[in-house]
Scaffold this motif. Structure first.
Motif, PDB file in Angstrom:
ATOM      1  N   ASP A 275      -5.840  -2.454  11.285  1.00 30.58           N
ATOM      2  CA  ASP A 275      -4.778  -1.460  11.388  1.00 30.58           C
ATOM      3  C   ASP A 275      -4.636  -0.645  10.101  1.00 30.58           C
ATOM      4  O   ASP A 275      -3.983   0.398  10.096  1.00 30.58           O
ATOM      5  CB  ASP A 275      -3.441  -2.141  11.701  1.00 30.58           C
ATOM      6  N   LEU A 276      -5.245  -1.108   9.004  1.00 29.33           N
ATOM      7  CA  LEU A 276      -5.161  -0.389   7.727  1.00 29.33           C
ATOM      8  C   LEU A 276      -6.338   0.565   7.523  1.00 29.33           C
ATOM      9  O   LEU A 276      -6.463   1.168   6.455  1.00 29.33           O
ATOM     10  CB  LEU A 276      -5.098  -1.398   6.567  1.00 29.33           C
ATOM     11  N   PHE A 277      -7.190   0.707   8.537  1.00 37.35           N
ATOM     12  CA  PHE A 277      -8.294   1.660   8.430  1.00 37.35           C
ATOM     13  C   PHE A 277      -7.723   3.068   8.213  1.00 37.35           C
ATOM     14  O   PHE A 277      -6.841   3.528   8.936  1.00 37.35           O
ATOM     15  CB  PHE A 277      -9.144   1.642   9.703  1.00 37.35           C
ATOM     16  N   GLY A 278      -8.217   3.729   7.194  1.00 35.94           N
ATOM     17  CA  GLY A 278      -7.728   5.060   6.846  1.00 35.94           C
ATOM     18  C   GLY A 278      -6.594   5.055   5.847  1.00 35.94           C
ATOM     19  O   GLY A 278      -6.212   6.104   5.326  1.00 35.94           O
ATOM     20  N   ASP A 279      -6.041   3.848   5.543  1.00 29.04           N
ATOM     21  CA  ASP A 279      -4.923   3.756   4.605  1.00 29.04           C
ATOM     22  C   ASP A 279      -5.328   3.215   3.238  1.00 29.04           C
ATOM     23  O   ASP A 279      -4.592   3.387   2.270  1.00 29.04           O
ATOM     24  CB  ASP A 279      -3.826   2.843   5.176  1.00 29.04           C
ATOM     25  N   THR A 280      -6.470   2.525   3.159  1.00 24.73           N
ATOM     26  CA  THR A 280      -6.883   1.960   1.882  1.00 24.73           C
ATOM     27  C   THR A 280      -8.406   1.816   1.825  1.00 24.73           C
ATOM     28  O   THR A 280      -9.054   1.599   2.857  1.00 24.73           O
ATOM     29  CB  THR A 280      -6.235   0.575   1.659  1.00 24.73           C
ATOM     30  N   HIS A 281      -8.940   1.942   0.615  1.00 25.71           N
ATOM     31  CA  HIS A 281     -10.370   1.721   0.377  1.00 25.71           C
ATOM     32  C   HIS A 281     -10.596   0.417  -0.385  1.00 25.71           C
ATOM     33  O   HIS A 281     -11.715   0.147  -0.832  1.00 25.71           O
ATOM     34  CB  HIS A 281     -10.969   2.895  -0.411  1.00 25.71           C
ATOM     35  N   LEU A 282      -9.553  -0.400  -0.528  1.00 27.34           N
ATOM     36  CA  LEU A 282      -9.674  -1.668  -1.235  1.00 27.34           C
ATOM     37  C   LEU A 282     -10.677  -2.592  -0.539  1.00 27.34           C
ATOM     38  O   LEU A 282     -10.817  -2.572   0.683  1.00 27.34           O
ATOM     39  CB  LEU A 282      -8.324  -2.377  -1.289  1.00 27.34           C
ATOM     40  N   ARG A 283     -11.341  -3.415  -1.365  1.00 26.74           N
ATOM     41  CA  ARG A 283     -12.216  -4.458  -0.854  1.00 26.74           C
ATOM     42  C   ARG A 283     -11.712  -5.801  -1.380  1.00 26.74           C
ATOM     43  O   ARG A 283     -11.137  -5.876  -2.467  1.00 26.74           O
ATOM     44  CB  ARG A 283     -13.670  -4.235  -1.304  1.00 26.74           C
ATOM     45  N   PHE A 284     -11.914  -6.849  -0.611  1.00 27.45           N
ATOM     46  CA  PHE A 284     -11.544  -8.181  -1.080  1.00 27.45           C
ATOM     47  C   PHE A 284     -12.457  -8.579  -2.239  1.00 27.45           C
ATOM     48  O   PHE A 284     -13.670  -8.380  -2.177  1.00 27.45           O
ATOM     49  CB  PHE A 284     -11.670  -9.201   0.048  1.00 27.45           C
ATOM     50  N   SER A 285     -11.854  -9.154  -3.265  1.00 25.50           N
ATOM     51  CA  SER A 285     -12.616  -9.524  -4.456  1.00 25.50           C
ATOM     52  C   SER A 285     -12.873 -11.027  -4.503  1.00 25.50           C
ATOM     53  O   SER A 285     -12.143 -11.821  -3.910  1.00 25.50           O
ATOM     54  CB  SER A 285     -11.849  -9.109  -5.714  1.00 25.50           C
TER      55      SER A 285
ATOM     56  N   ILE B 287       0.831  -1.205   0.000  1.00 26.79           N
ATOM     57  CA  ILE B 287       0.000   0.000   0.000  1.00 26.79           C
ATOM     58  C   ILE B 287       0.866   1.256   0.000  1.00 26.79           C
ATOM     59  O   ILE B 287       0.517   2.284  -0.591  1.00 26.79           O
ATOM     60  CB  ILE B 287      -0.964  -0.009   1.207  1.00 26.79           C
ATOM     61  N   PHE B 288       2.036   1.171   0.646  1.00 23.38           N
ATOM     62  CA  PHE B 288       2.919   2.325   0.753  1.00 23.38           C
ATOM     63  C   PHE B 288       4.130   2.242  -0.180  1.00 23.38           C
ATOM     64  O   PHE B 288       4.999   3.106  -0.134  1.00 23.38           O
ATOM     65  CB  PHE B 288       3.385   2.480   2.202  1.00 23.38           C
ATOM     66  N   HIS B 289       4.197   1.191  -0.997  1.00 25.60           N
ATOM     67  CA  HIS B 289       5.332   1.038  -1.913  1.00 25.60           C
ATOM     68  C   HIS B 289       5.200   2.066  -3.038  1.00 25.60           C
ATOM     69  O   HIS B 289       4.154   2.161  -3.688  1.00 25.60           O
ATOM     70  CB  HIS B 289       5.360  -0.375  -2.496  1.00 25.60           C
ATOM     71  N   PRO B 290       6.243   2.854  -3.300  1.00 25.44           N
ATOM     72  CA  PRO B 290       6.126   3.946  -4.274  1.00 25.44           C
ATOM     73  C   PRO B 290       5.928   3.498  -5.715  1.00 25.44           C
ATOM     74  O   PRO B 290       5.505   4.298  -6.552  1.00 25.44           O
ATOM     75  CB  PRO B 290       7.455   4.696  -4.116  1.00 25.44           C
ATOM     76  N   MET B 291       6.218   2.215  -6.020  1.00 25.84           N
ATOM     77  CA  MET B 291       6.148   1.767  -7.411  1.00 25.84           C
ATOM     78  C   MET B 291       5.096   0.680  -7.635  1.00 25.84           C
ATOM     79  O   MET B 291       5.181  -0.064  -8.607  1.00 25.84           O
ATOM     80  CB  MET B 291       7.523   1.253  -7.860  1.00 25.84           C
ATOM     81  N   VAL B 292       4.097   0.608  -6.760  1.00 23.74           N
ATOM     82  CA  VAL B 292       3.086  -0.453  -6.863  1.00 23.74           C
ATOM     83  C   VAL B 292       1.689   0.130  -6.913  1.00 23.74           C
ATOM     84  O   VAL B 292       1.357   1.056  -6.159  1.00 23.74           O
ATOM     85  CB  VAL B 292       3.202  -1.435  -5.671  1.00 23.74           C
ATOM     86  N   ASN B 293       0.860  -0.437  -7.790  1.00 20.22           N
ATOM     87  CA  ASN B 293      -0.581  -0.181  -7.787  1.00 20.22           C
ATOM     88  C   ASN B 293      -1.282  -1.513  -7.532  1.00 20.22           C
ATOM     89  O   ASN B 293      -1.148  -2.451  -8.315  1.00 20.22           O
ATOM     90  CB  ASN B 293      -1.046   0.402  -9.120  1.00 20.22           C
ATOM     91  N   LEU B 294      -2.011  -1.591  -6.423  1.00 18.57           N
ATOM     92  CA  LEU B 294      -2.736  -2.816  -6.098  1.00 18.57           C
ATOM     93  C   LEU B 294      -4.040  -2.861  -6.886  1.00 18.57           C
ATOM     94  O   LEU B 294      -4.948  -2.064  -6.652  1.00 18.57           O
ATOM     95  CB  LEU B 294      -3.024  -2.868  -4.605  1.00 18.57           C
ATOM     96  N   VAL B 295      -4.133  -3.804  -7.814  1.00 19.59           N
ATOM     97  CA  VAL B 295      -5.315  -3.928  -8.675  1.00 19.59           C
ATOM     98  C   VAL B 295      -6.426  -4.683  -7.958  1.00 19.59           C
ATOM     99  O   VAL B 295      -7.588  -4.293  -8.022  1.00 19.59           O
ATOM    100  CB  VAL B 295      -4.943  -4.640  -9.992  1.00 19.59           C
ATOM    101  N   PHE B 296      -6.079  -5.784  -7.285  1.00 19.59           N
ATOM    102  CA  PHE B 296      -7.090  -6.537  -6.538  1.00 19.59           C
ATOM    103  C   PHE B 296      -6.435  -7.326  -5.415  1.00 19.59           C
ATOM    104  O   PHE B 296      -5.243  -7.638  -5.446  1.00 19.59           O
ATOM    105  CB  PHE B 296      -7.879  -7.487  -7.446  1.00 19.59           C
ATOM    106  N   VAL B 297      -7.234  -7.623  -4.402  1.00 11.97           N
ATOM    107  CA  VAL B 297      -6.846  -8.502  -3.292  1.00 11.97           C
ATOM    108  C   VAL B 297      -7.943  -9.547  -3.179  1.00 11.97           C
ATOM    109  O   VAL B 297      -9.072  -9.235  -2.798  1.00 11.97           O
ATOM    110  CB  VAL B 297      -6.689  -7.735  -1.971  1.00 11.97           C
TER     111      VAL B 297
END
Length: 323
Positions: free
Chosen positions: A50-60, A24-34
């Protein structure tokens, strides 16, 4: 350089969670899906709070082929089944964190992902088998000796792991009330990581045939691995220190310490620390890593960085807990 498009399968467990915290914090990564079968459609931060506020991703529930790299964070025996049921495009690189492809007989097209041994091979790989946690620490403790064909005597190992090493699935020996103020031995002399340790040592020291006696222990802490191994050698302590320092001088995460080490120095980092003591012909090598980082997800990201020509340390300069 364009960002690496990444997918994760098995994102709800310990290794998946650690991978998310890094990427999530890696400068060269875009997370497409989890992807997660057990937590599909839930917010990632609902499971990894602990990731509340750091990502809006949802499990797919589904997968996307619009990725450059797929991480497999599945249980042992599940990655092979998943790949058979879900063919992945030839253009997608794979890093598997299970044990399914670590041995050559089961993973002919997978490169064993220990950068301190196979950095060049990793850089040109398509598929990588991430090493086991115990195996990582023990191999890092032994490789400088194997390189000089100095492993000529039996090796005795005692190593203690935290409760997260057993994964997130509940069992009687992982619950806090059982682990607290407790210590126990399991899989004595027959741990599954022995095979990959022996495979690597034979690749470095031709004809290696010494007995490895490995006693794993469950510790009363959440994360980390502390290895104490003993073997005999005629090499002086000064020569041994030079060999270890020379071997690891180009590897950014593995360090020979001049003083005794402790577990908190490595927890929450991708570092491996090694310390040597010599008494007569007896050599004691002590090694410490975080089982979830250098022993799993951190090393997987280190391998990703090498695969895509990034700085090996990108996203992995993590602060130890210290206290």
């Amino acid at each position: 350089m364009n960002k690496i498009q990444v997918g994760i399968v098995g994102g709800a467990g310990f290794t998946g969670g650690e991978l998310l915290r890094i990427l999530i914090f890696h400068p060269m990564v875009n997370l497409v899906f989890v992807h997660s079968r057990s937590q599909a459609n839930k917010a990632v931060s609902e499971v990894h709070t602990d990731l509340f506020g750091d990502t809006h991703l949802r499990f797919s529930e589904g997968l996307s082929d619009q990725i450059d790299l797929l991480f497999l964070c599945l249980g042992h025996g599940e990655s092979q089944v998943f790949l058979e049921a879900n063919p992945i495009g030839a253009q997608v690189k794979i890093i598997d964190l299970s044990q399914d492809f670590r041995l050559k007989a089961s993973g002919e097209d997978f490169v064993y992902g220990l950068p301190e041994l196979y950095r060049k091979e990793i850089q040109g790989a398509q598929h990588i088998a991430n090493p086991g946690c115990f195996a990582t620490a023990i191999q890092l403790a032994l490789l400088p000796l194997a390189q000089q064909e100095s492993l000529k005597n039996p090796i005795h190992i005692s190593a203690t792991t935290g409760s997260t090493g057993a994964g997130q699935r509940w069992s009687a020996t992982t619950q806090h009330s059982w682990r607290a103020n407790n210590l126990s031995v399991y899989k004595a002399l027959e741990h599954q990581h022995l095979a990959e340790i022996q495979q690597s040592l034979r690749a470095v020291q031709a004809g290696f045939d010494q007995e490895i006696s490995f006693i794993p222990q469950r510790g009363s802490f959440a994360r980390g691995i502390f290895v104490v191994l003993n073997t005999k050698t005629e090499l002086s302590e000064k020569e041994l220190r030079k060999r270890y320092a020379d071997y690891y001088k180009t590897h950014p995460f593995t360090h020979l310490s001049p003083t005794a080490i402790d577990l908190k120095q490595v927890v929450n980092t991708n570092k491996a620390l090694i310390y040597l003591e010599k008494k007569g012909d007896d050599l004691v090598v002590i090694a410490a890593i975080d089982n979830l980082l250098k022993g799993a997800s951190g090393q997987a990201v280190q391998n990703m960085n090498l695969l895509f020509g990034l700085d090996e340390t990108a996203g992995l300069r993590l602060k130890p807990l210290a206290f």
